[in-house]
Design an enzyme around this catalytic site. Structure first.
Site, short mmCIF file in Angstrom:
data_model
loop_
_atom_site.label_atom_id
_atom_site.label_comp_id
_atom_site.label_asym_id
_atom_site.label_seq_id
_atom_site.Cartn_x
_atom_site.Cartn_y
_atom_site.Cartn_z
N CYS A 186 -86.47 -50.11 41.22
CA CYS A 186 -85.84 -49.01 40.48
C CYS A 186 -85.11 -48.06 41.41
CB CYS A 186 -86.87 -48.23 39.67
SG CYS A 186 -87.44 -49.13 38.22
N GLU A 239 -85.17 -38.71 37.05
CA GLU A 239 -85.20 -38.74 38.51
C GLU A 239 -84.09 -37.88 39.10
OE1 GLU A 239 -87.63 -39.99 40.01
OE2 GLU A 239 -88.52 -41.37 38.55
#
Ligand code: PCA
Length: 217
Positions: free
Chosen positions: A142, A79
């Protein structure tokens, strides 16, 4: 020197979460001179930030990698950015489903990962692991943990970020509609390598593969 590696407890009715299975199997291992300290975070908006803060203060890591499951993704998904938004599609493990609310009202709109994300992606691909960069960690727990992590460590000399892993084959076997999967040992190997590159820490170390590929959106 410690590296904090977090995973999440199962959520959404699943019995297992590969993010915690990976983290716990690396607990205690020494990678590139750093000891992996694994912690399992609750998949709750109320509990995860506190558990993360506790782990940070006890372990005092040099590098932090938080892991989570992204069912439906086909590759190890590094990410790039945490957004200051919670918009839960499903209830968390406490039955909470907050929507259209910031992670922190007094914080910036977003934080970038401070991990050497491209070096990690390139090293993983070079070693034969499907891996890519992602522009969204979602708007569930998350992303909340990723945002909290970057907020709490902002301005400090530490590297931190988030990696989503695919579903396990046994999860994919039950999924309707079908989802891609990656076996646990392949996930463990990939995250081990990601940790080694994060500790080496230099974006320029690993050459880009010929096909750069587009980031996942
Ligand atoms: N994945 C969820 C939360 C916990 C996990 O492993 C997410 O992507 O937000």
């Amino acid at each position: 020197m410690n590296i904090l590696l977090t995973g999440f407890e199962p959520f959404g009715g699943e019995a297992i979460n590969p993010s915690w299975e990976v983290a716990r199997s690396l607990h205690g291992q020494i990678i590139a001179g750093a000891t992996v300290q694994a912690r399992c975070l609750p998949t709750t908006f109320g509990g995860a930030p506190r558990a993360l803060a506790d782990a940070l203060s006890v372990i005092r890591p040099k590098v932090v990698i938080a892991l989570g499951l992204a069912s439906g993704r086909a590759e190890i998904s590094i990410e790039r950015v945490a957004v200051n938004l919670i918009d839960a599609r499903i209830p968390d493990n406490a039955g909470e489903r907050p929507q259209d609310t910031p992670v922190r009202a007094d914080a910036p709109a977003a934080y970038f990962s401070t991990l050497p994300i491209k070096a990690m992606r390139n090293a993983l691909r070079a070693a034969g692991h499907p891996a890519g960069l992602s522009l969204s960690a979602g708007a569930f727990v998350c992303n909340q943990v990723f945002f909290e992590l970057q907020h709490q460590l902002a301005g400090r000399d530490m590297k931190s970020g988030f990696i989503h892993v695919p579903a396990l084959p046994e999860q994919a076997a039950r999924a309707q509609p079908a989802v891609p999967s990656m076996g646990l040992s392949a996930q463990i190997d990939a995250i081990k390598l990601a940790i080694a590159v994060a500790l080496a820490g230099d974006e320029s170390q690993v050459p880009a593969p010929p096909d750069e590929g587009a980031p996942t959106s």
